[in-house]
Design an enzyme around this catalytic site. Structure first.
Site, mmCIF file in Angstrom:
data_model
loop_
_atom_site.group_PDB
_atom_site.id
_atom_site.type_symbol
_atom_site.label_atom_id
_atom_site.label_comp_id
_atom_site.label_asym_id
_atom_site.label_seq_id
_atom_site.Cartn_x
_atom_site.Cartn_y
_atom_site.Cartn_z
ATOM 1 N N GLY A 86 44.871 42.714 57.416
ATOM 2 C CA GLY A 86 45.254 42.741 56.002
ATOM 3 C C GLY A 86 45.895 41.420 55.605
ATOM 4 O O GLY A 86 45.879 40.451 56.362
ATOM 5 N N ASP A 136 38.011 15.620 49.066
ATOM 6 C CA ASP A 136 37.925 16.677 48.059
ATOM 7 C C ASP A 136 36.587 16.644 47.335
ATOM 8 O O ASP A 136 35.957 17.682 47.115
ATOM 9 C CB ASP A 136 39.064 16.537 47.035
ATOM 10 C CG ASP A 136 40.443 16.611 47.680
ATOM 11 O OD1 ASP A 136 40.510 16.878 48.897
ATOM 12 O OD2 ASP A 136 41.442 16.389 46.984
ATOM 13 N N SER A 172 44.440 20.361 52.428
ATOM 14 C CA SER A 172 43.662 19.490 51.543
ATOM 15 C C SER A 172 42.178 19.755 51.648
ATOM 16 O O SER A 172 41.443 19.520 50.702
ATOM 17 C CB SER A 172 43.851 18.045 51.979
ATOM 18 O OG SER A 172 44.889 17.467 51.304
ATOM 19 N N GLU A 215 41.971 11.282 50.559
ATOM 20 C CA GLU A 215 42.099 12.596 49.920
ATOM 21 C C GLU A 215 41.010 12.783 48.871
ATOM 22 O O GLU A 215 40.329 13.807 48.821
ATOM 23 C CB GLU A 215 43.485 12.683 49.251
ATOM 24 C CG GLU A 215 43.753 13.963 48.525
ATOM 25 C CD GLU A 215 43.879 15.135 49.476
ATOM 26 O OE1 GLU A 215 44.873 15.195 50.199
ATOM 27 O OE2 GLU A 215 42.969 15.986 49.508
#
Ligand SMILES: *[C@@H]1O[C@H](CO)[C@@H](O)[C@H](O)[C@H]1NC(C)=O
Ligand SMILES: *[C@@H]1O[C@H](CO)[C@@H](O)[C@H](O)[C@H]1NC(C)=O
Ligand SMILES: *[C@@H]1O[C@H](CO)[C@@H](O)[C@H](O)[C@H]1NC(C)=O
Ligand SMILES: *[C@@H]1O[C@H](CO)[C@@H](O)[C@H](O)[C@H]1NC(C)=O
Ligand SMILES: *[C@@H]1O[C@H](CO)[C@@H](O)[C@H](O)[C@H]1NC(C)=O
Ligand SMILES: *[C@@H]1O[C@H](CO)[C@@H](O)[C@H](O)[C@H]1NC(C)=O
Length: 597
Positions: free
Chosen positions: A575, A300, A514, A296
């Site tokens: 939308g 990131d 993530s 993770e």
């Protein structure tokens, strides 16, 4: 005689009452999927966090909206640290009452800390003392499927005269588990990495936007792909205009610098040899051993910093990870690390203008009082000019159980009724919730977390967009499964699968919201870069802008849905929709918009 006796008894109770009468503060149903292992050791140390009411919070909220609404004359006039502290400060009476309560229990000032605004206290106390203070009994609880262990109670009380002075005490009733949002995770050996054509052999033209994207991006997402797809080819940022981007890391994950270099060599050669600043919160780990890198954290940081180089990056590694052994004397994780990170970052004078978090949990596992308080902390950051993006979750409308067959979506309130399960903190109206898309041309990815909060009411900024969506829903469909008046998520979306990252020296394909949260944050940071270079303040809390003048800066995603709880979930529609929000960013258009407000 009898009459006399009861009068005497009454007098005795009345005299003792001010100090001794505890009154129930909070109680929850026995939490689903947890079992009691035994009573908690009396000398096990827990860190009690005592939150005091913030009588002027409504003024903070009002000012947050003023400085975040592009049509308001105060737009962009973010508040200083001192100004926000004053707005969230408690009544002096509350401060005195809590200080006295701690002293009565033998906890001197040297044994607790107060937040800069004095609105929360933290005190490390043995379980035995916490049980007396809160008139409760702590137990050791174990999660039945993943074995996480916590020390918690299902109810606690406070002396009656303290009720107006204390909003909540944790850890008590919080049973959240707080996971990284991640669905797929394939280790790809070089021979089976990628079924798509090699880069440069074909181009896909998006029929709606006209944007040209290399065909390989359909199944392998890189920095170059995202810049092509989101109309930011050739965009350059400044290393020195004061713009910064931050990534939060939890669960003992750290971002590996060697992997970052391999990633840069692969996707961003001009960024080679650059790095980011790791800041340890509360003793968070930063073990740079290559084999211990966190998927993770690597995902990131590689994408957020890769998209924004040379903008300086910060990575916070916040301590606290299950499982732990609740033995004597050790302080534990509390499974509520947002507050630790918030305490830390709110005490800083300078905070990165854009911050992404890819962790969260089912809203219903976070007590409402706690969720509101944490969400209020995010509002404070917004008022100070910080944009916060959070992954919307990887369970579609459901609870994220990867097996749809066992996905029960039962409520945790003891009633066991089926309900869609929104994620927190995405459901907080003061953050930007990021859902997911896949492929080129983009469609909604089926795990994209979406739906409606059961705690937070729909904020004004999304009223028109969400009402428009609700009106299109088939009448009566999903009645009772969701709260049509709730804060709706996600706000926006971005690619969320097939991201090519490096982990422990190997190329890996990874996905989840993530991936979409740091991606969206990367583009917000590029927008902040443009604003700062033009002498404008940062975007701060960005939702009021996105839902008003920002709408034209999005690629509307209209295909796909997010199944869960045994239903097909919601549909991506024209939308705003509860799968992909307003859509994915068109940087070129958004840049023109944010430079003109
Ligand atoms: C917090 O308390 C300290 C000491 O009591 C005081 O000096 C300070 O001004 C308070 N801060 C706020 C924001 O009220
Ligand atoms: C993209 O990949 C998906 C899944 O493999 C495939 O169905 C689709 O046809 C591809 N799109 C293009 C334009 O090649
Ligand atoms: C990175 O450092 C190496 C070794 O010092 C050097 O050869 C290379 O040119 C540097 N790359 C960049 C992009 O600065
Ligand atoms: C990192 O963790 C590994 C395994 O737990 C350990 O062997 C190593 O010494 C640690 N390295 C550092 C720098 O802390
Ligand atoms: C809800 O489920 C729990 C755990 O499966 C069970 O113990 C409890 O009795 C159920 N309550 C109701 C009202 O069905
Ligand atoms: C989604 O679209 C399908 C096909 O048009 C329709 O049958 C279904 O009712 C829609 N579901 C929702 C939740 O709008």
């Amino acid at each position: 005689m009898l009459w006399t006796a009861s009068v005497l008894a009454f007098v005795a109770i009345a005299q003792a009452a001010p100090k001794c009468t505890h009154k129930l503060k909070e109680t929850i149903a026995s939490p689903r999927d947890w079992e009691i292992l035994g009573t908690a050791p009396q000398d096990h140390i827990i860190e009690l966090r005592i939150a005091l009411p913030q009588p002027n919070f409504h003024l903070l909220e009002q000012q947050l909206y003023e400085v975040s609404d592009p049509s308001h004359e105060r737009y962009g006039e973010h508040l200083s640290q001192d100004e926000v502290n004053e707005l969230v400060a408690p009544n002096p009476d509350s401060l005195a009452a809590v200080t006295e309560w701690l002293a009565e229990h033998g906890i001197p000032e040297s044994q607790y800390t107060r937040s800069p605004a004095n609105d929360s206290f933290k005190a490390k106390v043995p379980v035995g003392l916490a049980e007396k203070m809160l008139d409760t009994k702590y137990h050791v609880w174990k999660h039945t499927t993943d074995g996480d262990v916590v020390v918690r109670t299902t109810s606690y009380s406070l002396p009656e005269d303290l009720h107006p002075h204390i909003e909540l005490v944790q850890p008590t009733t919080i049973f959240a588990r707080f996971k990284g949002h991640r669905t797929t995770f394939h280790f790809s050996d070089e021979q089976n990495v990628d079924p798509s054509p090699a880069r440069g052999t074909a181009t896909i033209v998006d029929p709606t936007s006209g944007v040209k994207v290399d065909a390989s991006c359909n199944t392998t997402v890189t920095i170059t792909c995202l810049k092509e797809l989101y109309n930011a080819v050739g965009v350059e940022t400044s290393a020195t205009n004061g713009n910064e981007i931050g990534i939060t890391g939890y669960l003992e994950q750290f971002a590996n610098i060697e992997d970052l270099q391999t990633f840069y060599a692969d996707q961003r050669p001009d960024a080679l040899n650059s790095s980011f600043e790791t800041v340890s919160v509360n003793g968070g780990e930063n073990n740079q051993t290559l084999s211990e890198a966190g998927a993770e954290a690597n995902l990131d940081t590689q994408f957020a910093y890769g998209l924004t180089f040379p903008t300086p990056g910060t990575f916070w590694t916040t301590a606290g990870a299950p499982p732990f052994i609740p033995d004597s004397g050790t302080t534990t994780d509390t499974n509520e690390p947002y507050t630790k990170w918030l305490d830390f970052v709110l005490a800083q004078e300078k905070i990165p203008q854009t911050i992404s978090t890819s962790y969260g949990d089912d809203e219903q596992t976070v007590p409402e009082s706690f969720a509101r308080r944490v969400c209020g902390g995010f509002a404070v950051l917004g008022a100070r000019g910080v944009t916060l993006t959070f992954s919307s979750g990887d369970g579609g409308v459901g609870d994220g159980d990867p097996n749809p067959a066992t996905q029960s979506c039962l409520t945790n309130d003891g009633r066991n009724v089926t309900k869609f399960i929104p994620g927190f903190p995405a459901s907080c109206p003061f953050v930007t919730a990021v859902g997911g898309t896949i492929h080129v041309p983009e469609v909604a990815v089926d795990f994209s977390g979406g739906g409606f909060s059961n705690y937070f009411a729909r904020p004004w900024y999304q009223e028109a967009a969400v009402t428009g969506f609700l009106e299109k829903l088939p009448k009566g469909l999903y009645k009772g499964l969701f709260n049509p008046n709730g804060r709706a998520i996600p706000d926006v979306s971005a690619q969320a699968d097939n991201f090519r990252i490096f982990l422990s020296g190997r190329a890996v394909s990874i996905g989840g919201t993530s991936a979409s949260s740091p991606t969206f944050a990367g583009f917000v940071s590029l927008l902040n870069d443009a604003r700062l270079s033009a002498g404008q303040p940062p975007l701060g809390f960005i939702n009021p802008l996105l839902y008003s003048v920002g709408v034209d800066g999005f690629n509307d995603i209209t295909v796909g849905n997010n199944p869960g709880c045994g239903t097909p979930g919601f549909n991506a529609t024209k939308g705003w929709d509860a799968v992909t929000g307003l859509g994915t960013p068109n940087f070129g258009k958004l840049k023109d918009i944010v430079l003109s407000v």
